[in-house]
Design an enzyme around this catalytic site. Structure first.
Site, PDB file in Angstrom:
ATOM      1  N   ARG A  12      35.276  48.051  53.438  1.00 37.90           N
ATOM      2  CA  ARG A  12      35.017  46.645  53.753  1.00 37.90           C
ATOM      3  C   ARG A  12      33.640  46.178  53.283  1.00 37.90           C
ATOM      4  O   ARG A  12      33.001  45.345  53.902  1.00 37.90           O
ATOM      5  CB  ARG A  12      35.171  46.387  55.246  1.00 37.90           C
ATOM      6  CG  ARG A  12      36.579  46.590  55.752  1.00 37.90           C
ATOM      7  CD  ARG A  12      37.449  45.456  55.247  1.00 37.90           C
ATOM      8  NE  ARG A  12      38.797  45.576  55.750  1.00 37.90           N
ATOM      9  CZ  ARG A  12      39.870  45.670  54.971  1.00 37.90           C
ATOM     10  NH1 ARG A  12      39.739  45.665  53.680  1.00 37.90           N
ATOM     11  NH2 ARG A  12      41.063  45.756  55.489  1.00 37.90           N
ATOM     12  N   GLY A  14      33.148  44.693  50.306  1.00 38.81           N
ATOM     13  CA  GLY A  14      33.291  43.577  49.384  1.00 38.81           C
ATOM     14  C   GLY A  14      33.688  44.000  47.977  1.00 38.81           C
ATOM     15  O   GLY A  14      33.660  43.182  47.052  1.00 38.81           O
ATOM     16  N   ALA A  34      47.820  48.609  41.099  1.00 37.64           N
ATOM     17  CA  ALA A  34      47.681  49.061  42.481  1.00 37.64           C
ATOM     18  C   ALA A  34      48.064  50.532  42.578  1.00 37.64           C
ATOM     19  O   ALA A  34      49.150  50.930  42.149  1.00 37.64           O
ATOM     20  CB  ALA A  34      48.570  48.226  43.395  1.00 37.64           C
ATOM     21  N   ALA A  36      47.891  52.186  45.644  1.00 33.89           N
ATOM     22  CA  ALA A  36      48.308  52.466  47.027  1.00 33.89           C
ATOM     23  C   ALA A  36      49.824  52.591  47.121  1.00 33.89           C
ATOM     24  O   ALA A  36      50.569  51.882  46.438  1.00 33.89           O
ATOM     25  CB  ALA A  36      47.831  51.356  47.951  1.00 33.89           C
ATOM     26  N   HIS A  50      46.860  41.994  50.738  1.00 34.11           N
ATOM     27  CA  HIS A  50      46.129  42.011  49.463  1.00 34.11           C
ATOM     28  C   HIS A  50      46.861  41.156  48.433  1.00 34.11           C
ATOM     29  O   HIS A  50      46.242  40.351  47.734  1.00 34.11           O
ATOM     30  CB  HIS A  50      46.009  43.452  48.950  1.00 34.11           C
ATOM     31  CG  HIS A  50      44.630  44.004  48.985  1.00 34.11           C
ATOM     32  ND1 HIS A  50      43.895  44.223  47.859  1.00 34.11           N
ATOM     33  CD2 HIS A  50      43.855  44.397  50.020  1.00 34.11           C
ATOM     34  CE1 HIS A  50      42.725  44.728  48.178  1.00 34.11           C
ATOM     35  NE2 HIS A  50      42.680  44.856  49.492  1.00 34.11           N
ATOM     36  N   ALA A  52      49.029  38.712  48.955  1.00 33.22           N
ATOM     37  CA  ALA A  52      49.030  37.301  49.348  1.00 33.22           C
ATOM     38  C   ALA A  52      47.705  36.631  49.037  1.00 33.22           C
ATOM     39  O   ALA A  52      47.659  35.425  48.752  1.00 33.22           O
ATOM     40  CB  ALA A  52      49.354  37.172  50.839  1.00 33.22           C
ATOM     41  N   ARG A  54      45.773  37.176  46.473  1.00 35.92           N
ATOM     42  CA  ARG A  54      45.634  36.896  45.055  1.00 35.92           C
ATOM     43  C   ARG A  54      46.538  35.728  44.669  1.00 35.92           C
ATOM     44  O   ARG A  54      47.606  35.530  45.219  1.00 35.92           O
ATOM     45  CB  ARG A  54      46.006  38.139  44.239  1.00 35.92           C
ATOM     46  CG  ARG A  54      45.054  39.289  44.493  1.00 35.92           C
ATOM     47  CD  ARG A  54      45.288  40.436  43.533  1.00 35.92           C
ATOM     48  NE  ARG A  54      46.611  41.024  43.567  1.00 35.92           N
ATOM     49  CZ  ARG A  54      46.968  42.028  44.372  1.00 35.92           C
ATOM     50  NH1 ARG A  54      46.112  42.532  45.227  1.00 35.92           N
ATOM     51  NH2 ARG A  54      48.190  42.511  44.316  1.00 35.92           N
TER      52      ARG A  54
END
Length: 170
Positions: A12, A14, A34, A36, A50, A52, A54
């Site tokens: 977290r 940034g 991605a 993940a 994530h 949503a 973009r």
């Protein structure tokens, strides 16, 4: 134009926001690679949030293992954002693959790419020494991965509490 950028920092910090901004500064659209995998409901929700966030400028490509191939296949199309190397490394280790060879392949590939790439990774070496062998092996592998990829990249950024600091080149 910068061809490869590595962004590191803690959880977290940034990193992803900076990476998205930099990738879109390199072209009107970008490809989000991605790494993940939605292995549980919480991760599936995290991935959905994530995506949503973009906008329509992004094309998402899910690639948990064959990262170098995904970069080769998408080269020449648009800037790419890889989020994240740490999850990719975890995927490789869990799959029993040769992570060192995969990292070296990626490091060797980066200078040869035509389209820019922004890579996100986690800085995991600032905490305490883990109390078990698997966690120590992962921490060490992540540190070595970050060093190899940072050396191969044109730029290196460190994010701390939402504030980016350009580390390379100075």
């Amino acid at each position: 134009m910068t061809k490869s950028i590595l962004i590191t920092g803690g959880a977290r910090s940034g990193k992803s926001t900076l990476a998205e901004r930099l990738a879109l500064s390199l072209g009107p659209t970008a490809i989000y690679i991605a790494t993940a995998e939605p292995r549980d409901a919480e991760m599936a929700d995290r991935i959905a949030r994530h995506q949503a966030r973009r906008g329509g400028e992004w094309t998402t490509l899910a690639e948990p293992l064959a990262l170098a191939q995904a970069l080769r296949d998408s080269d020449g199309q648009a800037p790419r954002l890889v989020d994240c190397l740490t999850l990719w490394l975890s995927n490789l280790m869990l799959a029993g693959q040769d992570w060192e060879a995969a990292v070296q392949e990626l490091a060797d590939l980066l200078p040869r790419l035509a389209s820019p790439v922004v890579l996100v990774t986690n800085e995991v070496g600032s905490g305490i020494v883990p109390d078990n062998a698997l966690a120590r092996a992962f921490r060490d592998a992540a540190g070595l991965t970050n060093q190899r990829i940072a050396t191969a990249c044109d730029e290196l950024w460190l994010c701390v509490a939402g504030h980016p600091l350009k580390v390379k080149p100075q």
